[in-house]
Design a protein around this motif. Structure first.
Motif, PDB file in Angstrom:
ATOM      1  N   TYR A  90       0.807  -0.991  -0.047  1.00  0.00           N
ATOM      2  CA  TYR A  90       0.084  -0.106   0.061  1.00  0.00           C
ATOM      3  C   TYR A  90       0.852   1.111   0.008  1.00  0.00           C
ATOM      4  O   TYR A  90       2.034   1.285   0.398  1.00  0.00           O
ATOM      5  N   PHE A  91       0.180   2.474  -0.468  1.00  0.00           N
ATOM      6  CA  PHE A  91       0.933   3.659  -0.287  1.00  0.00           C
ATOM      7  C   PHE A  91      -0.059   4.781   0.338  1.00  0.00           C
ATOM      8  O   PHE A  91      -0.905   4.554   0.524  1.00  0.00           O
ATOM      9  N   GLY A  92       0.807   5.630   0.856  1.00  0.00           N
ATOM     10  CA  GLY A  92      -0.025   7.131   1.432  1.00  0.00           C
ATOM     11  C   GLY A  92       0.488   8.171   1.206  1.00  0.00           C
ATOM     12  O   GLY A  92       1.874   8.230   0.692  1.00  0.00           O
ATOM     13  N   TRP A  93       0.221   9.124   1.428  1.00  0.00           N
ATOM     14  CA  TRP A  93       0.493  10.527   1.310  1.00  0.00           C
ATOM     15  C   TRP A  93       0.286  11.138   2.879  1.00  0.00           C
ATOM     16  O   TRP A  93      -0.725  10.896   3.645  1.00  0.00           O
ATOM     17  N   PHE A  94       1.319  11.812   3.104  1.00  0.00           N
ATOM     18  CA  PHE A  94       1.402  12.376   4.520  1.00  0.00           C
ATOM     19  C   PHE A  94       1.707  13.818   4.125  1.00  0.00           C
ATOM     20  O   PHE A  94       2.300  14.336   2.970  1.00  0.00           O
ATOM     21  N   ARG A  95       1.541  14.802   5.014  1.00  0.00           N
ATOM     22  CA  ARG A  95       1.984  16.195   4.927  1.00  0.00           C
ATOM     23  C   ARG A  95       2.620  16.910   6.107  1.00  0.00           C
ATOM     24  O   ARG A  95       2.265  16.287   7.202  1.00  0.00           O
ATOM     25  N   GLN A  96       3.434  17.966   6.079  1.00  0.00           N
ATOM     26  CA  GLN A  96       4.043  18.453   7.283  1.00  0.00           C
ATOM     27  C   GLN A  96       4.030  19.866   7.044  1.00  0.00           C
ATOM     28  O   GLN A  96       4.850  20.543   5.981  1.00  0.00           O
ATOM     29  N   ALA A  97       3.648  20.681   7.590  1.00  0.00           N
ATOM     30  CA  ALA A  97       3.574  22.157   7.721  1.00  0.00           C
ATOM     31  C   ALA A  97       4.710  22.737   8.632  1.00  0.00           C
ATOM     32  O   ALA A  97       4.899  22.080   9.602  1.00  0.00           O
ATOM     33  N   PRO A  98       5.180  23.861   8.366  1.00  0.00           N
ATOM     34  CA  PRO A  98       6.277  24.499   9.146  1.00  0.00           C
ATOM     35  C   PRO A  98       5.614  24.417  10.567  1.00  0.00           C
ATOM     36  O   PRO A  98       4.672  24.943  10.999  1.00  0.00           O
ATOM     37  N   GLY A  99       6.627  24.096  11.533  1.00  0.00           N
ATOM     38  CA  GLY A  99       6.357  23.910  12.940  1.00  0.00           C
ATOM     39  C   GLY A  99       5.225  22.957  13.468  1.00  0.00           C
ATOM     40  O   GLY A  99       5.055  22.876  14.298  1.00  0.00           O
ATOM     41  N   LYS A 100       4.763  22.066  12.615  1.00  0.00           N
ATOM     42  CA  LYS A 100       3.961  21.025  13.007  1.00  0.00           C
ATOM     43  C   LYS A 100       4.463  19.464  12.687  1.00  0.00           C
ATOM     44  O   LYS A 100       5.335  19.681  11.838  1.00  0.00           O
ATOM     45  N   GLU A 101       3.770  18.671  13.168  1.00  0.00           N
ATOM     46  CA  GLU A 101       4.133  17.417  13.181  1.00  0.00           C
ATOM     47  C   GLU A 101       3.684  16.923  11.588  1.00  0.00           C
ATOM     48  O   GLU A 101       2.681  17.251  11.016  1.00  0.00           O
ATOM     49  N   ARG A 102       4.365  15.747  11.273  1.00  0.00           N
ATOM     50  CA  ARG A 102       3.715  15.115  10.037  1.00  0.00           C
ATOM     51  C   ARG A 102       2.519  14.421  10.303  1.00  0.00           C
ATOM     52  O   ARG A 102       2.342  13.918  11.117  1.00  0.00           O
ATOM     53  N   GLU A 103       1.573  14.469   9.391  1.00  0.00           N
ATOM     54  CA  GLU A 103       0.197  14.051   9.594  1.00  0.00           C
ATOM     55  C   GLU A 103      -0.291  13.387   8.395  1.00  0.00           C
ATOM     56  O   GLU A 103       0.136  13.617   7.207  1.00  0.00           O
ATOM     57  N   PHE A 104      -0.875  12.241   8.504  1.00  0.00           N
ATOM     58  CA  PHE A 104      -1.504  11.390   7.472  1.00  0.00           C
ATOM     59  C   PHE A 104      -2.669  12.099   6.627  1.00  0.00           C
ATOM     60  O   PHE A 104      -3.297  13.016   7.219  1.00  0.00           O
TER      61      PHE A 104
END
Length: 126
Positions: free
Chosen positions: A29-43
């Protein structure tokens, strides 16, 4: 498995972008996560390569669509109705581990994945 993410850019509120994750090698399986400045990486979203089953974070449900392309060995993230809150660096991830067969498909933890791409920046302007 090597992953190459692309497709990021700058878009206005309400606009759309499609991210591409080009994969070499096989994964369950594959996934996308994102991370904004100053925040933790999120699903953000995940897709089962064999069944096509997908799973989304509540914050993107109904706006984002994840799709697997077996012909090109790629995974796409179609992002519609973008909001400034979606601004982040987006990372593609893959897993060569099988997700638990006793639970509904829902790999949303970073620990569910063992391969990561370098990310692509998405900026949504208001």
């Amino acid at each position: 498995v090597q992953l190459q993410a692309s497709g990021g850019g700058v878009v206005r509120t309400g606009g759309s972008l499609r991210l591409t994750c080009a994969a070499s090698g096989r994964a369950f399986y594959f996934g996308w996560f994102r991370q904004a400045p100053g925040k933790e990486r999120e699903f953000v979203a995940s897709v089962n390569w064999n069944s096509g089953a997908s799973y989304y974070a509540d914050s993107v449900k109904g706006r984002f669509t994840i799709m697997g392309d077996k012909y090109n060995n790629a995974v796409y993230l179609q992002m519609d109705s973008l909001d400034p809150e979606d601004t982040a660096r987006y990372y593609c991830a893959a897993s060569t581990w099988k997700f638990s067969s006793s639970a509904p498909f829902s790999p949303s933890s970073m620990h569910d994945y063992n391969y990561w791409g370098q990310g692509t920046q998405v900026t949504v302007s208001s």
